[in-house]
Design a protein around this motif. Sequence first.
Motif, PDB file in Angstrom:
ATOM      1  N   HIS A  73       0.826  -1.207   0.000  1.00 34.23           N
ATOM      2  CA  HIS A  73       0.000   0.000   0.000  1.00 34.23           C
ATOM      3  C   HIS A  73       0.860   1.257   0.000  1.00 34.23           C
ATOM      4  N   GLU A  74       1.861   1.303   0.867  1.00 32.33           N
ATOM      5  CA  GLU A  74       2.680   2.500   1.010  1.00 32.33           C
ATOM      6  C   GLU A  74       3.607   2.725  -0.175  1.00 32.33           C
ATOM      7  N   THR A  75       4.090   1.655  -0.791  1.00 31.43           N
ATOM      8  CA  THR A  75       5.061   1.802  -1.870  1.00 31.43           C
ATOM      9  C   THR A  75       4.413   1.782  -3.238  1.00 31.43           C
ATOM     10  N   GLY A  76       3.213   1.228  -3.331  1.00 31.36           N
ATOM     11  CA  GLY A  76       2.566   1.098  -4.627  1.00 31.36           C
ATOM     12  C   GLY A  76       3.178   0.005  -5.482  1.00 31.36           C
ATOM     13  N   VAL A  77       4.006  -0.835  -4.874  1.00 30.34           N
ATOM     14  CA  VAL A  77       4.673  -1.915  -5.592  1.00 30.34           C
ATOM     15  C   VAL A  77       4.094  -3.239  -5.128  1.00 30.34           C
ATOM     16  N   GLU A  78       3.748  -4.085  -6.067  1.00 28.76           N
ATOM     17  CA  GLU A  78       3.211  -5.403  -5.728  1.00 28.76           C
ATOM     18  C   GLU A  78       4.366  -6.323  -5.337  1.00 28.76           C
ATOM     19  N   LEU A  79       4.328  -6.837  -4.124  1.00 32.70           N
ATOM     20  CA  LEU A  79       5.376  -7.745  -3.671  1.00 32.70           C
ATOM     21  C   LEU A  79       5.185  -9.119  -4.304  1.00 32.70           C
ATOM     22  N   ALA A 133       3.368   7.357   6.555  1.00 33.54           N
ATOM     23  CA  ALA A 133       2.289   7.950   5.773  1.00 33.54           C
ATOM     24  C   ALA A 133       2.559   9.417   5.477  1.00 33.54           C
ATOM     25  N   GLY A 134       3.247  10.120   6.362  1.00 26.37           N
ATOM     26  CA  GLY A 134       3.525  11.541   6.168  1.00 26.37           C
ATOM     27  C   GLY A 134       4.805  11.827   5.410  1.00 26.37           C
ATOM     28  N   CYS A 135       5.429  10.802   4.867  1.00 22.09           N
ATOM     29  CA  CYS A 135       6.670  10.968   4.113  1.00 22.09           C
ATOM     30  C   CYS A 135       6.407  11.848   2.893  1.00 22.09           C
TER      31      CYS A 135
END
Length: 147
Positions: free
Chosen positions: A54-60, A115-117
């Motif tokens: 969710h945070e990276t937008g990359v599918e593991l 989340a605030g990054c």
Amino acid sequence: MDDTITIRCTTAIDGCQYTCTMPVPRALWDDSSEEWRSEFLDTCRDRTAVYVRHETGVELTEQQTAGIAVALDRDEESEVLARLVTVTLFGGPLDGETVAVDLADPEPGIGIIAAGCSYPGGRSWYEPGADGRWAWKHDIPWGKCDG
């Protein structure tokens, strides 16, 4: 005595390490069966994979998800865990939160998905200062490994 223990999940994606922590009431953990504890740790592993996705937008990949390590912040678990200390983070998006760190780690600092990054999917980098305070230094974009 602290009334919670911390479950710490870490994974490496493209050579970068990501860490998430989850507290659990000590009484619940101490009074649970080994089967329940095992299922809880599996759930933590799965939640960490979902959080990173969710945070990276990359599918593991399945291999990356399986590679997530789960550890308990308890002295009797291992030598590494015995070295962990809980520090409070100052500044940045995780101001006031606590995290377990290994003071023997040769690289003094930790990048945590936040989340605030300022970078979507990135991490916030914290380092210990001369006064011992772990302060926010900057944010790290997705794909960059060091602070």
